[in-house]
Motif scaffolding. Structure first.
Motif, PDB file in Angstrom:
ATOM      1  N   LEU A 292       0.829  -1.199   0.000  1.00 38.05           N
ATOM      2  CA  LEU A 292       0.000   0.000   0.000  1.00 38.05           C
ATOM      3  C   LEU A 292       0.871   1.259   0.000  1.00 38.05           C
ATOM      4  N   LEU A 293       1.985   1.218   0.713  1.00 38.39           N
ATOM      5  CA  LEU A 293       2.942   2.338   0.688  1.00 38.39           C
ATOM      6  C   LEU A 293       3.480   2.531  -0.724  1.00 38.39           C
ATOM      7  N   PHE A 294       3.732   1.426  -1.404  1.00 39.29           N
ATOM      8  CA  PHE A 294       4.217   1.468  -2.781  1.00 39.29           C
ATOM      9  C   PHE A 294       3.201   2.166  -3.686  1.00 39.29           C
ATOM     10  N   VAL A 295       1.910   1.911  -3.430  1.00 47.20           N
ATOM     11  CA  VAL A 295       0.854   2.530  -4.245  1.00 47.20           C
ATOM     12  C   VAL A 295       0.698   4.006  -3.880  1.00 47.20           C
ATOM     13  N   MET A 296       0.507   4.279  -2.595  1.00 45.34           N
ATOM     14  CA  MET A 296       0.289   5.664  -2.158  1.00 45.34           C
ATOM     15  C   MET A 296       1.492   6.550  -2.454  1.00 45.34           C
ATOM     16  N   GLY A 297       2.671   5.999  -2.273  1.00 46.78           N
ATOM     17  CA  GLY A 297       3.883   6.761  -2.528  1.00 46.78           C
ATOM     18  C   GLY A 297       4.385   6.585  -3.944  1.00 46.78           C
ATOM     19  N   GLY A 298       3.461   6.504  -4.895  1.00 47.39           N
ATOM     20  CA  GLY A 298       3.831   6.269  -6.289  1.00 47.39           C
ATOM     21  C   GLY A 298       4.798   7.305  -6.840  1.00 47.39           C
ATOM     22  N   ILE A 299       4.661   8.557  -6.408  1.00 40.70           N
ATOM     23  CA  ILE A 299       5.577   9.605  -6.869  1.00 40.70           C
ATOM     24  C   ILE A 299       6.995   9.297  -6.397  1.00 40.70           C
ATOM     25  N   THR A 350      -0.214  12.401  -6.206  1.00 43.18           N
ATOM     26  CA  THR A 350      -0.077  11.716  -4.917  1.00 43.18           C
ATOM     27  C   THR A 350      -1.420  11.605  -4.207  1.00 43.18           C
ATOM     28  N   PHE A 351      -2.206  12.684  -4.232  1.00 42.76           N
ATOM     29  CA  PHE A 351      -3.525  12.666  -3.606  1.00 42.76           C
ATOM     30  C   PHE A 351      -4.395  11.566  -4.203  1.00 42.76           C
ATOM     31  N   VAL A 352      -4.376  11.460  -5.521  1.00 39.41           N
ATOM     32  CA  VAL A 352      -5.173  10.432  -6.205  1.00 39.41           C
ATOM     33  C   VAL A 352      -4.665   9.032  -5.848  1.00 39.41           C
ATOM     34  N   LEU A 353      -3.350   8.868  -5.796  1.00 36.51           N
ATOM     35  CA  LEU A 353      -2.777   7.559  -5.461  1.00 36.51           C
ATOM     36  C   LEU A 353      -3.120   7.147  -4.027  1.00 36.51           C
ATOM     37  N   VAL A 354      -3.161   8.103  -3.120  1.00 30.72           N
ATOM     38  CA  VAL A 354      -3.554   7.800  -1.740  1.00 30.72           C
ATOM     39  C   VAL A 354      -5.001   7.327  -1.708  1.00 30.72           C
ATOM     40  N   LEU A 355      -5.865   7.986  -2.465  1.00 37.32           N
ATOM     41  CA  LEU A 355      -7.272   7.569  -2.536  1.00 37.32           C
ATOM     42  C   LEU A 355      -7.384   6.165  -3.130  1.00 37.32           C
ATOM     43  N   ILE A 356      -6.618   5.907  -4.177  1.00 33.21           N
ATOM     44  CA  ILE A 356      -6.618   4.566  -4.782  1.00 33.21           C
ATOM     45  C   ILE A 356      -6.167   3.524  -3.761  1.00 33.21           C
ATOM     46  N   GLY A 357      -5.123   3.857  -3.003  1.00 28.01           N
ATOM     47  CA  GLY A 357      -4.634   2.942  -1.979  1.00 28.01           C
ATOM     48  C   GLY A 357      -5.693   2.628  -0.942  1.00 28.01           C
ATOM     49  N   LEU A 358      -6.457   3.644  -0.539  1.00 26.42           N
ATOM     50  CA  LEU A 358      -7.519   3.424   0.450  1.00 26.42           C
ATOM     51  C   LEU A 358      -8.652   2.589  -0.133  1.00 26.42           C
TER      52      LEU A 358
END
Length: 364
Positions: A292-299, A350-358
């Protein structure tokens, strides 16, 4: 610390029972965020003046974007303030009988020391390369292995060493002894990824804030038996304190961003970026959400991959480069994007990736 004080007062003085509200994780999380934010805003101006008096100014590469030349001399090593505020906020609001709080503190302070040594050599000793890469990597590795061994030794159930896979609810393989090298790669990778991203005003700190917010939500859900059972994620009651670590990061980060936003009055330096990256890695390990960190921290991941590709291309293709400059945020600058445009667009991603992770928590 304040939790113990509140419990003592509530139990020994009539009429102070309302202080038990401090035991609620939501109350402490909000208090830790506000504490860290207020401390950062109060300390910030003094820290900037102090760094200016010490002549701790930013070093800018001659081959970098021309727009960065004006940043030479801007105070750096502001990460000292971020780390100090996070540590103080954690000591005030976390339950200090939780071993994982101390593991996070160890990761934070140890990586801050490594980053401080790197910044000190660059700025004070005028060594443009800073701490030799192999020495930096060695000490990062030592710290990561210590954390991995410690987490493995204090684990009380297989849930604490399982690998949680997004979109899959019935397959959580137990890593066993492989948990230690896995933790090592997560922490070292996360630490260096945030460090590479720290190149534009407010970029790394805002991405860190957003990822910390996402991990904080997951930490809270993981520590709640009902939510974890509903979402098919491991129930880890000790992970509750990690949500306070995340809110402390958010508060300290927002306070730092007040001074670091474009055009920056201060930079965090390696002392801040290395330690923040390491802590994000440790938190993801404790709550068993490394992917999940890998997804949220995609940048952070993209920035790291861009450097790897650039270096590999340069060595294997006899000096040919893929990007105009790496990390990739500099490539966009070299392509004509104004710095604020790069920064804000990376924030949005990053905001979008965090939402995707959730969202992946529910899609199992």
């Amino acid at each position: 610390m304040l939790v113990m004080l509140a419990d003592y007062l509530a139990n020994n003085f009539q009429g102070l029972g309302a202080l038990r509200v401090v035991n609620y994780i939501s109350v402490r999380a909000i208090c830790s965020l506000i504490t860290a934010l207020c401390l950062s805003l109060m300390i910030g101006p003094y820290m900037i003046r102090k760094l200016q008096l010490l002549h701790f100014g930013q070093v800018v590469r001659n081959d970098g974007p021309e727009s960065h030349f004006s940043k030479r001399g801007t105070p750096t090593m502001g990460g000292i303030m971020i780390i100090g505020v996070i540590v103080l906020s954690m000591l005030l609001w976390c339950k200090l009988d939780n071993i994982h709080v101390w593991i996070v503190l160890f990761a934070l302070v140890s990586h801050a020391l490594i980053g401080f040594a790197d910044d000190y050599l660059k700025i004070v000793r005028k060594n443009p390369n800073g701490l030799i890469a192999k020495y930096k990597y060695f000490w990062q590795s030592v710290v990561a292995i210590i954390i991995g061994v410690t987490l493995y030794s204090v684990s009380k159930s297989t849930a604490e060493t399982q690998l949680v896979l997004p979109f899959i609810k019935d397959c959580m393989p137990n890593l066993g002894f492989l948990f230690i090298p896995f933790v090592y790669f997560v922490i070292v990778g996360s630490s260096n990824a945030v460090n590479l991203t720290d190149g534009l005003d407010g970029l790394a700190i805002t991405c860190t804030i957003l990822v910390a917010a996402g991990l904080g939500i997951v930490a809270y859900l993981t520590s709640n038996a009902e939510y974890s059972n509903y979402l098919f994620i491991p129930y880890l009651p000790h992970a509750a304190e990690c949500s306070l670590v995340c809110t402390s990061i958010i508060g300290a980060g927002l306070g730092f961003l007040w001074f670091n936003t474009y055009p920056a009055q201060v930079f965090m330096g390696d002392v801040g970026s290395l330690s923040l990256g390491a802590v994000l890695g440790v938190i993801s390990v404790v709550i068993r959400e490394e992917i999940l960190l890998f997804v949220m921290g995609g940048i952070f991941v993209i920035e790291t991959i861009s450097v790897i590709l650039q270096v590999g291309s340069y060595k294997l293709r006899h000096g040919k480069r893929i990007f105009k400059m790496a990390p990739i945020h500099h490539h966009f600058e070299k392509s004509g994007w104004p710095e604020p445009r790069v920064i804000v667009r990376f924030w949005i991603i990053t905001f979008v990736l965090v939402l995707i992770g959730l969202v992946t928590l529910k899609l199992r």
